[in-house]
Design a protein around this motif. Structure first.
Motif, short mmCIF file in Angstrom:
data_model
loop_
_atom_site.label_atom_id
_atom_site.label_comp_id
_atom_site.label_asym_id
_atom_site.label_seq_id
_atom_site.Cartn_x
_atom_site.Cartn_y
_atom_site.Cartn_z
N LYS A 1 11.92 67.21 -5.17
CA LYS A 1 13.07 67.10 -4.70
C LYS A 1 13.13 65.52 -4.71
O LYS A 1 14.41 65.09 -4.87
CB LYS A 1 13.16 67.72 -3.50
CG LYS A 1 13.46 69.05 -3.29
CD LYS A 1 13.71 69.50 -1.85
CE LYS A 1 14.09 70.66 -1.85
NZ LYS A 1 14.42 71.49 -0.41
N GLN A 2 12.40 64.81 -4.36
CA GLN A 2 12.78 63.45 -3.97
C GLN A 2 12.89 62.61 -5.51
O GLN A 2 13.51 61.66 -5.47
CB GLN A 2 11.23 62.74 -3.55
CG GLN A 2 11.12 63.15 -2.08
CD GLN A 2 9.63 62.79 -1.59
OE1 GLN A 2 9.29 61.63 -1.68
NE2 GLN A 2 9.07 63.60 -0.89
N GLU B 1 21.37 67.36 -9.51
CA GLU B 1 20.51 67.13 -8.16
C GLU B 1 20.79 67.88 -7.07
O GLU B 1 19.74 68.64 -6.78
CB GLU B 1 20.51 65.59 -7.86
CG GLU B 1 20.29 64.55 -8.75
CD GLU B 1 20.55 63.19 -8.55
OE1 GLU B 1 20.53 62.84 -7.16
OE2 GLU B 1 20.84 62.39 -9.56
N LYS B 2 21.97 68.28 -6.83
CA LYS B 2 22.20 68.99 -5.67
C LYS B 2 21.93 70.54 -6.10
O LYS B 2 21.38 71.23 -5.27
CB LYS B 2 23.70 69.01 -5.35
CG LYS B 2 24.01 69.67 -4.34
CD LYS B 2 25.59 69.51 -3.66
CE LYS B 2 26.04 70.24 -2.55
NZ LYS B 2 27.50 70.16 -2.15
N SER C 1 14.64 74.69 -2.83
CA SER C 1 14.46 74.99 -1.70
C SER C 1 14.21 76.73 -1.54
O SER C 1 13.21 77.13 -0.87
CB SER C 1 15.70 74.95 -0.67
OG SER C 1 15.91 73.58 -0.65
N ARG D 1 8.37 69.69 -2.59
CA ARG D 1 8.68 68.46 -1.86
C ARG D 1 8.79 67.07 -2.64
O ARG D 1 9.88 66.27 -2.61
CB ARG D 1 7.67 68.15 -0.72
CG ARG D 1 8.01 69.12 0.53
CD ARG D 1 7.57 68.44 1.80
NE ARG D 1 6.78 67.47 1.72
CZ ARG D 1 5.39 67.60 2.54
NH1 ARG D 1 5.07 68.64 2.95
NH2 ARG D 1 4.33 66.70 2.32
N SER E 1 18.12 70.88 -6.08
CA SER E 1 17.42 70.71 -4.89
C SER E 1 17.52 72.06 -4.28
O SER E 1 16.71 72.47 -3.34
CB SER E 1 18.14 69.67 -3.94
OG SER E 1 17.52 69.40 -2.72
N LEU F 1 14.40 63.92 -7.90
CA LEU F 1 15.82 64.43 -8.67
C LEU F 1 16.77 63.20 -8.83
O LEU F 1 17.51 63.17 -9.83
CB LEU F 1 16.30 65.48 -7.92
CG LEU F 1 15.55 66.85 -7.75
CD1 LEU F 1 16.12 67.80 -6.76
CD2 LEU F 1 15.57 67.30 -9.30
#
Length: 409
Positions: free
Chosen positions: A111-112, A123-124, A131, A108, A127, A114
């Motif tokens: 992810k923030q 980043e995408k 997940s 979690r 992420s 990135l």
């Protein structure tokens, strides 16, 4: 002492092999205490022992969530010889702050962060990868873990603990919690060479957690001419903008809610709500007990910036740090507060552990980058529980650390 208390205390005289590591020099007595056996705790009459009691006893008696809103954990005390270390025991709790949730830390929160890469496509992709990995981590119960020396803060400072004591404590914890991974957070090989080498010999993996910054403010040759000039300029902003440094003795109970607000504005709203969410009760208790040394910057009767630090074993760190982010950036509240913090480190003669973040700012003022690790023992678990730790070991050591070094995050 009745039988129920004896079961909770679980005293060990440890002389146990863990893989190739042995407790060769002497026997170490390890005792565990929970809230029901706390009255039987023999607190060491040492500086560390007194500090541990002031900080831990209220949390154990009242529960962690009264102090840190997003920390749901079972808090225990391990005493080995004359050392007192807090343990946190978790089963799942995937909404916890990252200080006792590996899932939050590595999925979690990651992810923030990135966005720091400033590369939208990368980043995408990362992420999406996180997940998938995060789903697998929950399936493998990554949060079924015991954290050792976990003060529920961003940085855990260690007492003067030997590597042998750490290995013996690991053996006792593994015996008491055979279905949990055992994790020692906040280890830096340069600062904790004996601990990391002995725990590694005992079978622990050293898994990177973050890049940190160290100010060697206790070194007379600390920094270069540019860094010293920047710090001097930062400190001069106090007089320029009419701020006074307010020591703990001059902070009142009325200031507590403002201090909590300033921490929230910076660490939660600007950074992440997965950081520890300190309550007003935490701040008031830490102030009253001396568990944190607080300083504020006051102007016209209002506190606009605050820091709270503690020292142990020649090191100093600041788990509570905040300022009014609504005020114009040119005022330089962060710069003033950082200059005051370094000044306190110099005055105390301590090495300052400045945690992570604001990389370029800290480098410019003389900070040295290093990496912090978690020593993870999971060899006693089935492969279905171990794979996530093995993946983190390989992925972060081979990809994550080189990437962070190159980008100087």
């Amino acid at each position: 002492m009745n039988n129920a208390v004896k079961e909770k205390e679980l005293e060990h005289c440890v002389r146990i092999d863990i893989d190739t590591a042995k407790c060769e020099e002497r026997d170490h007595r390890v005792r565990f205490y929970d809230r029901n056996s706390l009255e039987d705790m023999d607190w060491p009459n040492t500086e560390d022992g007194r500090y541990a009691r002031a900080y831990l006893e209220p949390m154990m008696l009242q529960g962690t969530r009264d102090f840190i809103v997003n920390v749901n954990t079972t808090l225990l005390i391990a005493r080995i010889d004359d050392l007192v270390l807090p343990l946190t025991v978790n089963e799942a709790e995937y909404d916890n702050a990252y200080v006792c949730s590996p899932y939050t830390h590595y999925v979690r929160y990651a992810k923030q962060e990135l966005t720091l890469l400033r590369k939208p496509l990368l980043e995408k992709e990362l992420s999406a990868l996180l997940s998938v990995v995060g789903w697998g981590m929950q399936r493998s119960q990554i949060n079924k873990v015991v954290h050792v020396n976990n003060w529920l803060l961003s940085t855990n400072l260690y007492p003067a603990m030997s590597g042998e004591q750490a290995v013996c404590l690991l053996a006792a914890i593994r015996e008491r919690y055979p279905e949990h991974a055992v994790v020692f957070r906040s280890l830096c090989p340069e600062l904790h060479s004996d601990l990391t080498s002995k725990l590694k010999q005992a079978g622990c993996q050293l898994i990177p957690s973050r890049q940190i910054y160290l100010y060697r403010a206790n070194d007379p040759s600390f920094g270069n001419a540019k860094s010293r000039w920047l710090l001097k300029r930062d400190y001069e902003l106090l007089a320029k903008h009419g701020y006074e440094i307010v020591s703990q003795e001059n902070l009142t109970d009325v200031d507590i809610s403002r201090i909590a607000e300033l921490y929230r504005l910076l660490y939660l709203e600007k950074y992440s709500y997965d950081n520890p969410q300190f309550s007003e009760h935490f701040i008031a208790t830490a102030k009253a007990s001396g568990a944190l040394t607080l300083y504020g910057l006051r102007k016209e009767g209002r506190i606009d910036a605050v820091m709270g630090y503690f020292c142990r074993n020649g090191m100093m760190t600041t788990p509570l740090f905040g300022y009014d982010t609504a005020l114009p950036q040119f005022i330089g509240l962060y710069r003033m507060l950082s200059a005051c913090l370094i000044g306190q480190a110099r005055e105390n003669g301590h090495l300052l552990h400045e945690s992570s973040g604001a990389a370029q700012f800290k480098r410019n003022r003389g900070a040295v980058a290093d990496f912090e690790y978690s020593a993870v023992y999971e060899r006693h678990l089935p492969l279905g529980r171990r794979w996530c730790w093995l993946l983190l070991d390989r992925l972060l050591n081979r990809v994550g650390v080189p990437l962070m070094r190159r980008m100087k995050l």
